[in-house]
Design a protein around this motif. Structure first.
Motif, PDB file in Angstrom:
ATOM      1  N   LEU A  41       0.831  -1.207   0.000  1.00 45.32           N
ATOM      2  CA  LEU A  41       0.000   0.000   0.000  1.00 45.32           C
ATOM      3  C   LEU A  41       0.865   1.256   0.000  1.00 45.32           C
ATOM      4  O   LEU A  41       1.785   1.398   0.806  1.00 45.32           O
ATOM      5  CB  LEU A  41      -0.910   0.012   1.228  1.00 45.32           C
ATOM      6  CG  LEU A  41      -1.679   1.312   1.499  1.00 45.32           C
ATOM      7  CD1 LEU A  41      -2.643   1.635   0.355  1.00 45.32           C
ATOM      8  CD2 LEU A  41      -2.429   1.226   2.826  1.00 45.32           C
ATOM      9  N   LEU A  43       0.109   5.295   0.514  1.00 49.16           N
ATOM     10  CA  LEU A  43      -0.974   6.140   1.025  1.00 49.16           C
ATOM     11  C   LEU A  43      -0.580   7.614   0.985  1.00 49.16           C
ATOM     12  O   LEU A  43       0.530   7.987   1.384  1.00 49.16           O
ATOM     13  CB  LEU A  43      -1.306   5.739   2.465  1.00 49.16           C
ATOM     14  CG  LEU A  43      -2.502   6.431   3.118  1.00 49.16           C
ATOM     15  CD1 LEU A  43      -3.791   6.077   2.391  1.00 49.16           C
ATOM     16  CD2 LEU A  43      -2.602   6.036   4.596  1.00 49.16           C
ATOM     17  N   THR A 107     -11.592  -4.675  -0.563  1.00 45.30           N
ATOM     18  CA  THR A 107     -11.635  -3.219  -0.558  1.00 45.30           C
ATOM     19  C   THR A 107     -10.781  -2.723   0.596  1.00 45.30           C
ATOM     20  O   THR A 107     -10.895  -3.229   1.719  1.00 45.30           O
ATOM     21  CB  THR A 107     -13.069  -2.692  -0.383  1.00 45.30           C
ATOM     22  OG1 THR A 107     -13.879  -3.149  -1.470  1.00 45.30           O
ATOM     23  CG2 THR A 107     -13.100  -1.162  -0.370  1.00 45.30           C
ATOM     24  N   GLY A 127     -10.199   7.528   2.124  1.00 39.84           N
ATOM     25  CA  GLY A 127      -9.872   7.068   0.780  1.00 39.84           C
ATOM     26  C   GLY A 127     -10.092   5.579   0.704  1.00 39.84           C
ATOM     27  O   GLY A 127      -9.906   4.870   1.702  1.00 39.84           O
ATOM     28  N   SER A 128     -10.521   5.077  -0.433  1.00 38.58           N
ATOM     29  CA  SER A 128     -10.763   3.639  -0.565  1.00 38.58           C
ATOM     30  C   SER A 128     -10.513   3.199  -1.997  1.00 38.58           C
ATOM     31  O   SER A 128     -10.583   4.012  -2.936  1.00 38.58           O
ATOM     32  CB  SER A 128     -12.190   3.281  -0.149  1.00 38.58           C
ATOM     33  OG  SER A 128     -13.122   3.853  -1.034  1.00 38.58           O
ATOM     34  N   THR A 129     -10.234   1.918  -2.158  1.00 38.74           N
ATOM     35  CA  THR A 129     -10.064   1.350  -3.495  1.00 38.74           C
ATOM     36  C   THR A 129     -10.338  -0.144  -3.447  1.00 38.74           C
ATOM     37  O   THR A 129     -10.106  -0.792  -2.421  1.00 38.74           O
ATOM     38  CB  THR A 129      -8.640   1.606  -4.035  1.00 38.74           C
ATOM     39  OG1 THR A 129      -8.577   1.212  -5.404  1.00 38.74           O
ATOM     40  CG2 THR A 129      -7.598   0.810  -3.255  1.00 38.74           C
ATOM     41  N   ASP A 142      -2.392   2.262  -4.778  1.00 36.08           N
ATOM     42  CA  ASP A 142      -2.220   3.647  -4.332  1.00 36.08           C
ATOM     43  C   ASP A 142      -3.574   4.189  -3.884  1.00 36.08           C
ATOM     44  O   ASP A 142      -4.548   4.110  -4.635  1.00 36.08           O
ATOM     45  CB  ASP A 142      -1.674   4.518  -5.463  1.00 36.08           C
ATOM     46  CG  ASP A 142      -0.282   4.089  -5.900  1.00 36.08           C
ATOM     47  OD1 ASP A 142       0.583   3.945  -5.021  1.00 36.08           O
ATOM     48  OD2 ASP A 142      -0.073   3.890  -7.115  1.00 36.08           O
ATOM     49  N   VAL A 143      -3.621   4.756  -2.673  1.00 31.40           N
ATOM     50  CA  VAL A 143      -4.858   5.326  -2.141  1.00 31.40           C
ATOM     51  C   VAL A 143      -4.600   6.780  -1.742  1.00 31.40           C
ATOM     52  O   VAL A 143      -3.647   7.070  -1.020  1.00 31.40           O
ATOM     53  CB  VAL A 143      -5.368   4.527  -0.921  1.00 31.40           C
ATOM     54  CG1 VAL A 143      -6.591   5.202  -0.307  1.00 31.40           C
ATOM     55  CG2 VAL A 143      -5.700   3.104  -1.319  1.00 31.40           C
ATOM     56  N   THR A 144      -5.453   7.682  -2.229  1.00 33.42           N
ATOM     57  CA  THR A 144      -5.388   9.096  -1.859  1.00 33.42           C
ATOM     58  C   THR A 144      -6.619   9.445  -1.030  1.00 33.42           C
ATOM     59  O   THR A 144      -7.749   9.249  -1.477  1.00 33.42           O
ATOM     60  CB  THR A 144      -5.331   9.996  -3.103  1.00 33.42           C
ATOM     61  OG1 THR A 144      -4.168   9.662  -3.873  1.00 33.42           O
ATOM     62  CG2 THR A 144      -5.258  11.459  -2.697  1.00 33.42           C
ATOM     63  N   CYS A 145      -6.393   9.963   0.164  1.00 35.43           N
ATOM     64  CA  CYS A 145      -7.492  10.315   1.061  1.00 35.43           C
ATOM     65  C   CYS A 145      -7.863  11.786   0.879  1.00 35.43           C
ATOM     66  O   CYS A 145      -6.993  12.654   0.769  1.00 35.43           O
ATOM     67  CB  CYS A 145      -7.096  10.057   2.512  1.00 35.43           C
ATOM     68  SG  CYS A 145      -6.782   8.311   2.871  1.00 35.43           S
TER      69      CYS A 145
END
Length: 268
Positions: A41, A43, A107, A127-129, A142-145
């Protein structure tokens, strides 16, 4: 004696062969283990703007409110499969660089703050994916909050303040059990919980005219559909005549609509 020794050896071999056959049979009855893959991950957080941007007069205040959310070390991490949490971490910096997961679809949800129905000075970032793990493979995501609730502020024009000595704005959504009251001198922004597909906001105002004795509450006729990452500014004013009051509704600093009460009581 030779015949006796050969007999013992043959019997021993028969026993060993039986054990091997039995073990082989047991192994064949076992269900093969699920494939295991790995997750990596990356973040980050985006605090530079709301849904459509904010004007220069608001940027400094919002920047201060969101500054701490740029640090991702203390974001909470949940990995969900079919609504069940399979792994979770209280802090992102406590999560291993790679974690093992069974092959399947998942998820990942990263969050910081409390997603309360309504509260002052309470930004919530999320943020979620969705991702898929395959056996013997490492899956990078890659997760962007970003802001996960809506920011509400209320202003009153000078002519409005001259006409009313007491006033308060009341906010209500399907998430709130009681109305959130923004009193006359309140300058803090209110944050409201918002569903992924949007949430209707009901606004009303409680008024007392200068020199008057009676305080009454009136609902704004139209609801506002809130979105996540949205900056909403309500500006109450007189309508420029002797008929009553109105409200400008700015969504992300764009004037979306102007609503006036069609009928105003005499005391107003």
């Amino acid at each position: 004696m030779i015949e006796y020794g050969l007999g013992k050896i043959m019997a021993l071999w028969i026993c060993v062969l039986g054990v091997l056959i039995c073990a082989s049979s047991c192994d064949s009855d076992r269900v093969p283990a699920d494939g295991i893959g790995k997750l990596r991950l990356s973040l980050s957080a985006d605090t530079t703007s709301l849904n459509k941007g904010i004007n220069n007069s608001t940027k400094a205040a919002v920047s201060d409110e969101f500054e701490k959310f740029l640090t991702t070390a203390d974001y909470k991490i949940r990995i969900v499969q079919q609504s069940d949490t399979v792994q979770s971490y209280d802090r992102f910096d406590e999560m291993p660089s790679e974690i093992e997961l069974k092959e399947g679809a998942y998820t990942l949800i990263a969050s910081k703050g409390d997603n309360l129905p309504s509260a002052f000075e309470n930004p919530y970032f999320e943020g979620s994916t969705d991702f898929t793990v395959k056996a013997d493979m490492s899956t990078p995501i890659d997760v962007t909050c970003t802001l996960g609730n809506a920011r509400i502020t209320v202003d009153y024009t000078e002519d409005f303040k001259e006409a009313y000595e007491e006033y308060a704005t009341l906010l209500k959504t399907s998430f709130t059990s009681e109305k959130l009251e923004i009193v006359k001198e309140e300058q803090r922004p209110a944050y409201l919980q918002v569903d992924k597909d949007g949430t209707e906001l009901n606004v009303s105002i409680r008024l007392k005219k200068v020199g008057g004795n009676e305080t009454k509450e009136y609902p704004v006729p139209a609801t506002i559909v809130l979105e996540r990452r949205q900056n909403v500014r309500l500006i109450f004013k007189t309508d420029g005549t002797s008929n009553g009051i109105g409200v400008d509704i700015l969504l992300d600093d764009k004037l979306e609509k102007e609503t006036f009460w069609p009928e105003i009581p005499d005391f107003m």
